[in-house]
Design a protein around this motif. Structure first.
Motif, PDB file in Angstrom:
ATOM      1  N   TYR A 153       7.231  67.973 108.710  1.00 49.39           N
ATOM      2  CA  TYR A 153       8.401  67.096 108.591  1.00 49.39           C
ATOM      3  C   TYR A 153       9.627  67.784 109.195  1.00 49.39           C
ATOM      4  CZ  TYR A 153      12.170  64.532 106.288  1.00 49.39           C
ATOM      5  OH  TYR A 153      13.308  63.812 106.039  1.00 49.39           O
ATOM      6  N   ILE A 154      10.288  67.094 110.097  1.00 49.02           N
ATOM      7  CA  ILE A 154      11.507  67.674 110.697  1.00 49.02           C
ATOM      8  C   ILE A 154      12.693  67.311 109.802  1.00 49.02           C
ATOM      9  CG2 ILE A 154      12.963  67.825 112.755  1.00 49.02           C
ATOM     10  CD1 ILE A 154      10.442  66.941 114.366  1.00 49.02           C
ATOM     11  N   LYS A 155      13.159  68.321 109.065  1.00 46.98           N
ATOM     12  CA  LYS A 155      14.185  68.093 108.049  1.00 46.98           C
ATOM     13  C   LYS A 155      15.548  67.862 108.700  1.00 46.98           C
ATOM     14  CE  LYS A 155      15.096  70.168 103.610  1.00 46.98           C
ATOM     15  NZ  LYS A 155      15.001  71.382 102.825  1.00 46.98           N
ATOM     16  N   LYS A 156      15.853  68.677 109.701  1.00 45.08           N
ATOM     17  CA  LYS A 156      17.105  68.443 110.435  1.00 45.08           C
ATOM     18  C   LYS A 156      16.971  68.971 111.854  1.00 45.08           C
ATOM     19  CE  LYS A 156      19.729  72.493 108.908  1.00 45.08           C
ATOM     20  NZ  LYS A 156      20.964  73.058 108.461  1.00 45.08           N
ATOM     21  N   GLU A 157      17.856  68.476 112.694  1.00 38.84           N
ATOM     22  CA  GLU A 157      17.879  68.912 114.096  1.00 38.84           C
ATOM     23  C   GLU A 157      19.317  69.119 114.513  1.00 38.84           C
ATOM     24  OE1 GLU A 157      15.845  66.829 117.300  1.00 38.84           O
ATOM     25  OE2 GLU A 157      14.285  66.277 115.890  1.00 38.84           O
ATOM     26  N   ALA A 161       4.418  65.496 104.265  1.00 39.39           N
ATOM     27  CA  ALA A 161       3.945  64.311 104.986  1.00 39.39           C
ATOM     28  C   ALA A 161       4.840  63.126 104.639  1.00 39.39           C
ATOM     29  CB  ALA A 161       2.504  64.040 104.621  1.00 39.39           C
ATOM     30  N   ILE A 162       6.079  63.158 105.126  1.00 39.99           N
ATOM     31  CA  ILE A 162       7.024  62.070 104.831  1.00 39.99           C
ATOM     32  C   ILE A 162       7.017  61.093 106.011  1.00 39.99           C
ATOM     33  CG2 ILE A 162       9.479  61.509 104.467  1.00 39.99           C
ATOM     34  CD1 ILE A 162       9.787  64.188 103.056  1.00 39.99           C
ATOM     35  N   LYS A 163       7.026  59.803 105.690  1.00 41.46           N
ATOM     36  CA  LYS A 163       6.976  58.788 106.758  1.00 41.46           C
ATOM     37  C   LYS A 163       8.273  58.829 107.570  1.00 41.46           C
ATOM     38  CE  LYS A 163       5.106  54.251 107.548  1.00 41.46           C
ATOM     39  NZ  LYS A 163       4.641  54.742 108.844  1.00 41.46           N
ATOM     40  N   GLU A 164       8.117  58.754 108.878  1.00 39.22           N
ATOM     41  CA  GLU A 164       9.275  58.800 109.784  1.00 39.22           C
ATOM     42  C   GLU A 164       9.390  57.489 110.538  1.00 39.22           C
ATOM     43  OE1 GLU A 164      11.634  60.689 110.126  1.00 39.22           O
ATOM     44  OE2 GLU A 164      11.122  62.789 109.953  1.00 39.22           O
ATOM     45  N   ASN A 165      10.603  57.115 110.940  1.00 36.47           N
ATOM     46  CA  ASN A 165      10.697  55.931 111.789  1.00 36.47           C
ATOM     47  C   ASN A 165      10.602  56.336 113.258  1.00 36.47           C
ATOM     48  OD1 ASN A 165      13.355  56.197 113.089  1.00 36.47           O
ATOM     49  ND2 ASN A 165      14.115  56.041 110.991  1.00 36.47           N
ATOM     50  N   LYS A 203      11.242  59.728 118.344  1.00 39.09           N
ATOM     51  CA  LYS A 203      11.500  59.692 119.785  1.00 39.09           C
ATOM     52  C   LYS A 203      12.733  60.529 120.156  1.00 39.09           C
ATOM     53  CE  LYS A 203      11.544  56.111 123.379  1.00 39.09           C
ATOM     54  NZ  LYS A 203      11.576  54.663 123.604  1.00 39.09           N
ATOM     55  N   TYR A 204      13.797  60.379 119.371  1.00 39.60           N
ATOM     56  CA  TYR A 204      15.059  61.023 119.765  1.00 39.60           C
ATOM     57  C   TYR A 204      15.604  62.034 118.757  1.00 39.60           C
ATOM     58  CZ  TYR A 204      15.025  57.833 123.659  1.00 39.60           C
ATOM     59  OH  TYR A 204      14.665  57.168 124.802  1.00 39.60           O
ATOM     60  N   LEU A 244      20.682  52.185 120.327  1.00 39.05           N
ATOM     61  CA  LEU A 244      20.570  52.119 118.853  1.00 39.05           C
ATOM     62  C   LEU A 244      20.933  53.462 118.227  1.00 39.05           C
ATOM     63  CD1 LEU A 244      17.221  50.180 118.175  1.00 39.05           C
ATOM     64  CD2 LEU A 244      19.543  49.352 117.867  1.00 39.05           C
ATOM     65  N   VAL A 245      20.420  54.544 118.857  1.00 41.24           N
ATOM     66  CA  VAL A 245      20.696  55.901 118.332  1.00 41.24           C
ATOM     67  C   VAL A 245      22.202  56.176 118.398  1.00 41.24           C
ATOM     68  CG1 VAL A 245      20.339  58.369 118.762  1.00 41.24           C
ATOM     69  CG2 VAL A 245      18.414  56.805 118.914  1.00 41.24           C
ATOM     70  N   ILE A 246      22.817  55.836 119.512  1.00 37.94           N
ATOM     71  CA  ILE A 246      24.248  56.117 119.702  1.00 37.94           C
ATOM     72  C   ILE A 246      25.077  55.309 118.691  1.00 37.94           C
ATOM     73  CG2 ILE A 246      26.189  55.858 121.339  1.00 37.94           C
ATOM     74  CD1 ILE A 246      23.985  56.550 123.541  1.00 37.94           C
TER      75      ILE A 246
END
Ligand SMILES: C[S@@+](CC[C@H](N)C(=O)[O-])C[C@H]1O[C@@H](n2cnc3c(N)ncnc32)[C@H](O)[C@@H]1O
Length: 211
Positions: free
Chosen positions: A130-134, A153-157, A162-163, A206-208
């Motif tokens: 799981y990527i907790k932060k970036e 194993a946390i569900k990610e969107n 992707k980004y 959407l990300v921006i």
């Protein structure tokens, strides 16, 4: 010398962590962590004997005691005290190969890949990390992505995979411009290729918006 990327990596380390820097090269990170008491204990490793000799020389000159290992990833490292690994400055394929053999006592991995960040995120997700932060930083004309990875194993969107989860708007505007430039060059008849890049632009918007 400690650069901004290594400083951000160091900021992801907690004082209770026992850390190994896999692919330490000059051992700048390990020396910085040890000298400033930023971790409980610090180790360093590299696959190449020349790199490891550089590391040993720098450690000696800094008058520090840091155990080093000559090892391809975790292969020759048999130390159950280590709970945190840094894997930085390599390509996604090499990082994923190293992570294939990550021992169970490693609970946290700090990753900075030179490329293919979306592919890396998806592969980590499928392996139940799981990527907790970036955090994304800009240094010497280049963006660097630094990921704090745990075992969860946390569900990610799909947008996070992707980004990523960084809030660096300039980075996403840079990706958007790159995507536009690619799209402009694709001939109109290559419909499916154009749809793919248009979708990337839509997702980047959407990300921006989210920041
Ligand atoms: C570009 S340097 C990065 C140094 C430092 N980690 C950084 O991010 O600034 C990459 C280092 O990784 C080492 N390396 C590459 N593949 C490796 C592997 N499978 N196991 C351990 N070290 C590896 C190389 O020998 C080299 O010293």
């Amino acid at each position: 010398m400690m650069n901004l990327k290594l400083k951000v990596i160091a900021s992801f380390v907690d004082q209770k962590d026992t850390v190994i820097d896999i692919g330490c090269d000059h051992a700048y990170l390990a020396i910085y962590l040890k000298k400033n008491n930023l971790a409980f204990d610090v180790y360093a490793s590299d696959i190449h004997v020349n790199a490891l000799n550089r590391a040993k020389k720098n450690i000696k000159e800094a008058n520090l005691k840091i155990t080093t290992y000559l090892s391809d990833g975790f292969k020759n490292i048999n130390n159950e005290h280590i709970d945190t690994a840094v894997i930085a400055g390599m390509g996604a394929d090499t990082i994923l190969n190293i992570i294939k053999n990550v021992p169970l006592h490693i609970k946290k991995i700090i990753i900075s890949s030179n490329n293919h960040h979306a592919l890396l995120r998806k592969a980590l997700y499928h392996r139940k990390f799981y990527i907790k932060k970036e955090e994304v930083i800009y240094e010497k004309g280049k963006y660097y992505v630094i990921m704090l990875v745990t075992r969860n194993a946390i569900k990610e969107n799909f947008l996070s995979l992707k980004y990523g989860k960084s809030k660096n708007k300039e980075y996403f505007l840079y990706l958007k411009k790159k995507e536009y430039d690619v799209l402009k060059k694709i001939p109109k008849r290559k419909i499916f290729k154009r749809i793919k890049h248009k979708k990337n632009l839509f997702d980047l918007n959407l990300v921006i918006k989210r920041i």
